[in-house]
Scaffold this motif. Structure first.
Motif, PDB file in Angstrom:
ATOM      1  N   GLU A   1     -10.790  14.162  33.915  1.00  0.00           N
ATOM      2  CA  GLU A   1      -9.835  13.574  34.864  1.00  0.00           C
ATOM      3  C   GLU A   1      -8.904  12.597  34.160  1.00  0.00           C
ATOM      4  N   THR A   2      -9.446  11.848  33.217  1.00  0.00           N
ATOM      5  CA  THR A   2      -8.632  10.891  32.464  1.00  0.00           C
ATOM      6  C   THR A   2      -7.656  11.614  31.552  1.00  0.00           C
TER       7      THR A   2
ATOM      8  N   ARG B   1      -4.718  13.028  33.468  1.00  0.00           N
ATOM      9  CA  ARG B   1      -3.720  12.044  33.917  1.00  0.00           C
ATOM     10  C   ARG B   1      -2.750  11.667  32.803  1.00  0.00           C
ATOM     11  N   HIS B   2      -3.072  12.026  31.567  1.00  0.00           N
ATOM     12  CA  HIS B   2      -2.210  11.686  30.423  1.00  0.00           C
ATOM     13  C   HIS B   2      -1.683  12.983  29.817  1.00  0.00           C
ATOM     14  N   SER B   3      -0.622  13.497  30.394  1.00  0.00           N
ATOM     15  CA  SER B   3      -0.108  14.822  30.023  1.00  0.00           C
ATOM     16  C   SER B   3       0.360  14.899  28.567  1.00  0.00           C
TER      17      SER B   3
ATOM     18  N   HIS C   1     -10.767   3.664  29.224  1.00  0.00           N
ATOM     19  CA  HIS C   1     -10.515   4.097  30.608  1.00  0.00           C
ATOM     20  C   HIS C   1     -11.782   4.551  31.325  1.00  0.00           C
TER      21      HIS C   1
END
Length: 252
Positions: free
Chosen positions: A22-23, A26-28, A39
């Motif tokens: 998931e982390t 979120r950072h494409s 995180h």
């Protein structure tokens, strides 16, 4: 239907892996291992092991600057268009790998709408599936799969199941007493495998471990000919330790 399962070690591994994915998602443009640790709150050693596993499984990729981005497997599983087939393919590869490492037929089963269902399995010429001589839906009391699934339900749900599927004697070892069966299911530790020692079929032994994601009750199981019964508990422990990839695929 209420559940009564406690999280197992593979469940925790899958949850940690999901936090990492998931982390990353979120950072494409990518995220470094140090930033992932910050995180997610996962320690460096555990995070490094998770990232090795996720890279090997194709869930994440490492780009030229060392940062992590989503991998092809995760993109397929997250796609509404491709998800169902991608999930079946991913689970089948995992089951095939388990079959080969355990030297046993391996099954993924779910408890759906009050019934035991074999969702997928991996077998071969030297690792044949159990001969379903009595419908698995009506023989949960005698199979490792059935007992693992029922053990994850609450008491009332177990009683309701047994009221619809009366325990019949399939071999001389089959438990047919509701009271005894319910007592053993209640005492079943979540981290211990459910066993079938020739209770369903003479000549076959089986073991099953929980593989439950969200509200869908499931289990992983293996079967062996009785002459290999000495391998059952060790194989079941290995199956349990390797349940995390299945849980992760089902959770995404």
């Amino acid at each position: 239907m209420a559940l009564k399962h406690e999280p197992t070690a593979p469940y925790h591994s899958a949850q940690d892996a999901l936090r990492v994915l998931e982390t990353v998602a979120r950072h494409s443009t990518g995220i470094t291992e140090a930033d992932l640790a910050r995180h997610t709150g996962i320690g460096p050693e555990r995070l490094a092991a998770l990232l090795r596993w996720l890279r090997r499984e194709g869930y994440v990729e490492q780009v030229t600057d060392g940062a992590y981005v989503t991998g092809d497997v995760l993109r397929r599983l997250a796609s509404a268009h491709d998800r169902e087939q991608a999930l079946r393919d991913r689970l089948q590869r995992t089951l095939d790998r388990l079959r080969d490492s355990l030297g046993a037929a391996v099954y993924l089963s779910r408890y759906v709408d009050g019934e035991v269902r074999i969702a997928q399995y991996a077998a071969g010429p030297t690792t044949p599936v159990v001969n379903e001589w009595v419908d698995f839906r009506s023989s949960a009391h005698a199979t490792a799969i059935g007992k693992s699934l029922l053990a994850q339900l609450d008491h009332d749900s177990r009683r309701e199941h047994l009221s619809r599927h009366r325990p019949a004697r399939l071999t001389s070892r089959t438990i047919t007493s509701d009271k005894l069966l319910l007592s053993r299911l209640a005492a079943q530790p979540p981290t211990a495998p459910a066993l079938d020692l020739q209770e369903y079929a003479v000549g076959t032994v089986c073991a099953a471990v929980p593989a439950t994601a969200g509200s869908a009750v499931g289990c992983l199981a293996l079967s062996l000919p009785v002459e290999d019964a000495h391998r059952l508990r060790r194989a079941a422990d290995t199956l349990n330790r390797n349940a995390a990839p299945v849980l992760l695929s089902l959770t995404i």
